[in-house]
Enzyme design. Structure first.
Site, PDB file in Angstrom:
ATOM      1  N   SER A  60       0.870  -0.729   0.252  1.00 54.82           N
ATOM      2  CA  SER A  60      -0.017   0.057  -0.112  1.00 54.82           C
ATOM      3  C   SER A  60       0.568   1.239  -0.573  1.00 54.82           C
ATOM      4  O   SER A  60       0.432   2.168  -0.619  1.00 54.82           O
ATOM      5  CB  SER A  60      -0.623  -0.003   0.985  1.00 54.82           C
ATOM      6  OG  SER A  60      -0.588   0.201   2.381  1.00 54.82           O
ATOM      7  N   ASP A 208      -4.664   6.911  10.443  1.00 52.96           N
ATOM      8  CA  ASP A 208      -3.931   6.133  10.512  1.00 52.96           C
ATOM      9  C   ASP A 208      -2.237   5.948  11.422  1.00 52.96           C
ATOM     10  O   ASP A 208      -2.070   5.679  11.950  1.00 52.96           O
ATOM     11  CB  ASP A 208      -3.932   4.500   9.865  1.00 52.96           C
ATOM     12  CG  ASP A 208      -3.526   5.236   8.960  1.00 52.96           C
ATOM     13  OD1 ASP A 208      -2.461   6.118   8.633  1.00 52.96           O
ATOM     14  OD2 ASP A 208      -3.149   4.732   7.473  1.00 52.96           O
ATOM     15  N   HIS A 211       0.270   5.544   7.197  1.00 51.71           N
ATOM     16  CA  HIS A 211       0.463   6.017   5.435  1.00 51.71           C
ATOM     17  C   HIS A 211       0.561   7.514   5.381  1.00 51.71           C
ATOM     18  O   HIS A 211      -0.245   8.367   6.134  1.00 51.71           O
ATOM     19  CB  HIS A 211      -1.063   5.509   4.890  1.00 51.71           C
ATOM     20  CG  HIS A 211      -1.256   3.698   4.583  1.00 51.71           C
ATOM     21  ND1 HIS A 211      -1.718   3.323   5.608  1.00 51.71           N
ATOM     22  CD2 HIS A 211      -0.434   3.094   4.013  1.00 51.71           C
ATOM     23  CE1 HIS A 211      -1.587   2.255   4.993  1.00 51.71           C
ATOM     24  NE2 HIS A 211      -0.620   2.087   4.160  1.00 51.71           N
TER      25      HIS A 211
END
Length: 233
Positions: A60, A208, A211
């Site tokens: 990701s 979060d 990221h």
């Protein structure tokens, strides 16, 4: 091995959230910037006239989780390539939630198209899941071996990754050592820690805490560009 930059690791204990955040539903497949990579692109673009390809393989962090499609770091690299008037097309094949084992399963498909440079970013999810170090090491070795056997002339670049500290100092130390060891043994370029100067800095990450946000992603791109540009020139 060429090791670029110093690693400065500040990793949040909340990294375990990545397991929930990076499910394949977010970016379930390899994402290609078709506006650059297909013959139908604007004939005035640098990308269309390029004869070489940079393939980015990753999790990701490469796919650009939580960001607009044109804001993942490989897309920033494409703009840097264009600005430098280098004749390369960037292909972003990041996939959220992917471990090194999962990458091995889709690698043959990724290698089915021609490329000249491949940047491998893997291991982040291995660390978050506490996958045995030797398993990850063997997977990355196989990934590099398969790349070289499929595309012998391609240059391979490996991104340094780090494990969260909650798994213990021994695990995080051994995890960190895997990447330079593999780079030395295979004589490939080792980039600095992908999230160097971004990890652990609230203002540079999404909610979060894992990221990068838009400003953070631009720093990630600079981390990669410093090691990648000399190879392209």
């Amino acid at each position: 091995m060429v090791e670029v930059g110093n690693r400065k690791v500040v990793w949040l204990a909340s990294c375990a959230l990545l397991l929930a955040a990076c499910t394949p539903r977010d970016r379930s497949g390899a994402r290609v910037d078709t506006s650059r990579a297909t013959p139908e692109a604007d004939s005035s673009s640098v990308a269309e006239s390029a004869s070489r390809t940079i393939l980015f393989i990753g999790t990701s962090l490469t796919a650009g989780y939580g960001l607009d499609a044109d804001s993942a770091y490989p897309e920033h690299i494409q703009r840097m390539v264009d600005s430098a008037r280098l004749r390369y097309v960037v292909v972003n094949a990041g996939q959220s939630g992917e471990t090194s084992s999962a990458l091995l399963h889709r690698l043959d498909w990724l290698l089915s198209k021609p490329f000249d440079v491949v940047v491998v970013e893997t291991g982040a999810n291995d660390g978050l899941r506490g996958i045995p170090i030797e398993t990850m090491r063997a997977n990355i070795e196989q990934i590099i071996e398969r790349i070289r056997s499929t595309r012998p002339s391609a240059r391979v670049v490996l991104a340094q990754m780090e494990a969260p500290p909650n798994l213990g100092t021994s695990y995080t130390r051994q995890f960190r050592e895997v990447f330079p060891e593999i780079a030395r043994r295979n004589q490939i370029i080792l980039l600095p820690f992908l999230l160097q100067n971004v990890a652990g800095i609230r203002e540079l990450n999404q909610s979060d805490g894992i990221h990068p946000n838009y400003p953070g992603e631009r720093i990630v791109a600079q981390n990669v560009w410093r090691g990648l540009r000399p190879l392209l020139q």
